[in-house]
Scaffold this active site. Sequence first.
Site, mmCIF file in Angstrom:
data_model
loop_
_atom_site.group_PDB
_atom_site.id
_atom_site.type_symbol
_atom_site.label_atom_id
_atom_site.label_comp_id
_atom_site.label_asym_id
_atom_site.label_seq_id
_atom_site.Cartn_x
_atom_site.Cartn_y
_atom_site.Cartn_z
ATOM 1 N N TYR A 356 0.786 -1.231 0.000
ATOM 2 C CA TYR A 356 0.000 0.000 0.000
ATOM 3 C C TYR A 356 0.817 1.279 0.000
ATOM 4 O O TYR A 356 0.245 2.361 -0.183
ATOM 5 C CB TYR A 356 -0.998 -0.005 1.162
ATOM 6 C CG TYR A 356 -2.113 -0.991 0.933
ATOM 7 C CD1 TYR A 356 -3.113 -0.736 0.007
ATOM 8 C CD2 TYR A 356 -2.136 -2.211 1.607
ATOM 9 C CE1 TYR A 356 -4.122 -1.651 -0.226
ATOM 10 C CE2 TYR A 356 -3.147 -3.128 1.377
ATOM 11 C CZ TYR A 356 -4.135 -2.840 0.455
ATOM 12 O OH TYR A 356 -5.126 -3.763 0.204
ATOM 13 N N ASP A 389 5.192 -7.976 -1.500
ATOM 14 C CA ASP A 389 3.986 -8.073 -2.312
ATOM 15 C C ASP A 389 4.331 -7.964 -3.792
ATOM 16 O O ASP A 389 5.496 -8.043 -4.197
ATOM 17 C CB ASP A 389 2.974 -7.010 -1.890
ATOM 18 C CG ASP A 389 1.530 -7.485 -2.026
ATOM 19 O OD1 ASP A 389 1.066 -7.606 -3.177
ATOM 20 O OD2 ASP A 389 0.876 -7.732 -0.994
ATOM 21 N N ASP A 390 3.323 -7.752 -4.605
ATOM 22 C CA ASP A 390 3.446 -7.694 -6.062
ATOM 23 C C ASP A 390 4.486 -6.656 -6.493
ATOM 24 O O ASP A 390 4.643 -5.619 -5.862
ATOM 25 C CB ASP A 390 2.075 -7.332 -6.646
ATOM 26 C CG ASP A 390 2.052 -7.380 -8.159
ATOM 27 O OD1 ASP A 390 3.006 -7.900 -8.761
ATOM 28 O OD2 ASP A 390 1.055 -6.896 -8.733
ATOM 29 N N LYS A 499 1.323 -15.290 0.451
ATOM 30 C CA LYS A 499 0.061 -14.599 0.189
ATOM 31 C C LYS A 499 -0.330 -14.934 -1.244
ATOM 32 O O LYS A 499 0.297 -14.485 -2.197
ATOM 33 C CB LYS A 499 0.209 -13.087 0.361
ATOM 34 C CG LYS A 499 -1.070 -12.320 0.061
ATOM 35 C CD LYS A 499 -0.868 -10.813 0.164
ATOM 36 C CE LYS A 499 -2.119 -10.049 -0.246
ATOM 37 N NZ LYS A 499 -1.929 -8.573 -0.204
ATOM 38 N N ASP A 501 -2.946 -14.783 -4.220
ATOM 39 C CA ASP A 501 -3.972 -13.822 -4.614
ATOM 40 C C ASP A 501 -4.677 -14.248 -5.911
ATOM 41 O O ASP A 501 -4.167 -15.089 -6.654
ATOM 42 C CB ASP A 501 -3.321 -12.447 -4.799
ATOM 43 C CG ASP A 501 -4.271 -11.303 -4.488
ATOM 44 O OD1 ASP A 501 -5.488 -11.538 -4.404
ATOM 45 O OD2 ASP A 501 -3.779 -10.160 -4.326
ATOM 46 N N ARG A 558 -8.077 -13.347 3.630
ATOM 47 C CA ARG A 558 -8.607 -12.001 3.486
ATOM 48 C C ARG A 558 -10.117 -12.084 3.461
ATOM 49 O O ARG A 558 -10.692 -12.841 2.677
ATOM 50 C CB ARG A 558 -8.099 -11.372 2.199
ATOM 51 C CG ARG A 558 -8.760 -10.015 1.908
ATOM 52 C CD ARG A 558 -8.197 -8.920 2.758
ATOM 53 N NE ARG A 558 -6.870 -8.606 2.267
ATOM 54 C CZ ARG A 558 -6.650 -7.883 1.157
ATOM 55 N NH1 ARG A 558 -7.649 -7.409 0.449
ATOM 56 N NH2 ARG A 558 -5.425 -7.628 0.779
ATOM 57 N N ASP A 562 -9.796 -4.654 -0.678
ATOM 58 C CA ASP A 562 -8.578 -3.933 -0.337
ATOM 59 C C ASP A 562 -8.916 -2.676 0.453
ATOM 60 O O ASP A 562 -9.907 -1.995 0.182
ATOM 61 C CB ASP A 562 -7.824 -3.521 -1.601
ATOM 62 C CG ASP A 562 -7.001 -4.652 -2.179
ATOM 63 O OD1 ASP A 562 -7.203 -5.806 -1.753
ATOM 64 O OD2 ASP A 562 -6.164 -4.385 -3.055
#
Length: 776
Positions: A356, A389-390, A499, A501, A558, A562
């Site tokens: 984020y 993350d990504d 994680k 997704d 989750r 988001d």
Amino acid sequence: NDLSDHELIDDTIASDHDAGFELPPMKPWDNSPSPPWDEKDAEKDDRSVGPILTFAIPSQDPLSHSSRVDNKESFQIHKCPPLLWKVEHPPNPYVAIDSFCLMEGKLNLNHHEGAIATVQNPSQSADKPTNVYINGYQSWSFSGSIEKGQPQPKSAMPNVVSEAFNRGGVVLSPSSHNSVVIEAEDGDFWLENITSSTHIVRENGGKHSCNFEQEEDLNEDNAFYKSDMFTCISSNGTNCHRISDGRVLLDEEGGPALIVGFLAQRHQYGVILIDRDLQRYNLSACHEGVVAASSSNSSSHFNGRNSLSSDWAFCQIVDSSCYDEEAMVYYIHASADHNDARPMEKGLTTGWCSWYHYYSDIDHDSLSKNADILEQHQNNIGFNVCLIDDGYMASWGDWNSLKPGRFMKDGGMKVLANTIKAKGMKPGIWLAPFACDKGSKLAKGHPDWIIRNDKGRVANSAHCGKYFYGLDATNPAVRKHVYDTIRRAVKDWGFEVLKLDFLYACCLSGNGKYDNTMSRAEAMYLGFRTIRAAAGDAFIIGCGSPLGSAIGFVDGMRVSCDTGPTWYPAFPLPWWDNGTLPALRGMLRNTLSRAVLGHRWWHNDPDCILLGESTKLTDVEVVSAASIVAMTGGMFLLSDDMEKVSESRLSVAKKIFPLTGVTAVPLDLHSAQNGGMPSILRAWCSDESTVINAQQKEVRKTEGLPSSWSSDMLREQASKLECEVGYSPGMIMNPYSRERSCFAVAPGLGTWTVVSLSNWMDHSNKLSVSFSALIW
């Protein structure tokens, strides 16, 4: 399609064994008797055996292992046992099933005999349904309780960019199809060019006749509400709990409730359709055209399935006097047991995620810098995970690639994982194993791995800032790719937290798949078996995942869309969206509405807390978010450039550590009047021995110490309780007890109540809670 045309090509991988890896054997799903067609000659085409309905009721006292059971509680539970049933269809290569309707009808409300008339309810009439709990298809989908007659909140985005996010089971309308009845040479009837039909075929004097239903069943076109997997129809007690100024006294009792759903989503995605008045219901298991027999491409993981079966359906009417916490908890526990969920085997996650603040703009230096800062706060926050993350890979799908110039050429990801481990944290990494970019090497090299729709085009995956391709989990070659990808991250690179997704991408709608005899739910189930086999003991966080498919496979899940740097979705996105767009309000709504799942199916992941001043969130909004995360007791992740977080904002994180695993009860979950967003949370704090199970005896040995315990000892006690208050595999806890919502405190501190009141409105509002809800 003529299934006889589906011949295996010589170089096609026909099974996981041929692909070079083996999945562990499937556990028995239940011990119900085998259908009679299993005992017949497999080569014989016997259509004399019809569908079979199997019914069951629990035989074990659900309170038999509870330490706080008295005769009254036990009697109340047994007044409302659930009913379980499933349907199995015999093998028939000429039958393709859109859906099984397992329950259809109207709810008749009759007050029990001996009811005493009251001033509030002089007619002794039954409590009328006032609210319906909507469970969304996957992690990001809307979930919450809606008042009768109010429209179901939906995405404000057009279907072309959002439908795949929320498309669970579908009950098609027969009115949208032209049904033609044709008689074959052997006298059998079938329906040509049909996706769905309400025709009922009956035998009449040795001849077949078609009887058309006079009253149209509920379907996607005429239902007012739709819930995936399960729902709860409830009476919020407003008829007899209003006070003089019109406000509602909210407590955990409310009124009676009807819970309907499926224990699992292994065979199909089940849905519940409901009319506007909460009177008519349709419970359907959606197979979407799956043929009732295996093709030559059929996966061996369904034992060469020779019939179609629904998952176990569940129905329970709960008396308002029978539960102290939440009407749905018996169903949640039953589903956890059925799917072998073990959420308490691994501890809670307190950590940091790169997404984020940096989004896809990450590199070795920025990640290492934040890992250094996290290490400095180990004593006051206790970070145990640092998640990349990504953004590290060149393209989705090419997971062994790294962006040039951003990471070390020699062992880039392994070096980062070792760096994080050296700082006392578990390294985590983000993957979308069943997704790939259009320009990826994988997409160009394996176009046959990509799911296609009924017209032969690439199936729509919805728009997450870009369109991407979904990989077909029914294809053994795809599963081998996923297995190798996850195995590389865990074994070669050394990551201990995954994680995963956009998992729904492996079960997109469309018949352009390797094996069309598998339903979407079966494809997702097979995908999860592949993921867990490859991950071993790694901590798996599911995201963008159909909820029911993940039970028993993931450690964290989750449960919301988001979060974001704004309260509502930011322009140019529609701020009024109730779907999957990133925003803090939507994240908190689902975190509250799905709190009941936490530590029963998995550890709830409410998404990250954003502390940085670079967002547009006010101090009040940041504190509100942190309070909800703390009270609901799920995972706790930050996602800022830690170098730029002020001390005042960082103190918010310090105040909610350590995590305890205790989940507060949303008292107004089934009576919220703000678009399904609860406002009142209640938890207990107590030093009573009733909150402590056998493991807590070790903590009692420290009772002789001074009352001013050190922070380390208090943290140790909280950590032990974390493993004690949640769902325990193999032992059915009392789902109506208060123990799950009680913080264990140091001896001598007594018992008290913690209440969180939140006004989510954009204007002043009155909130109240009944005194009875505050008393231990």
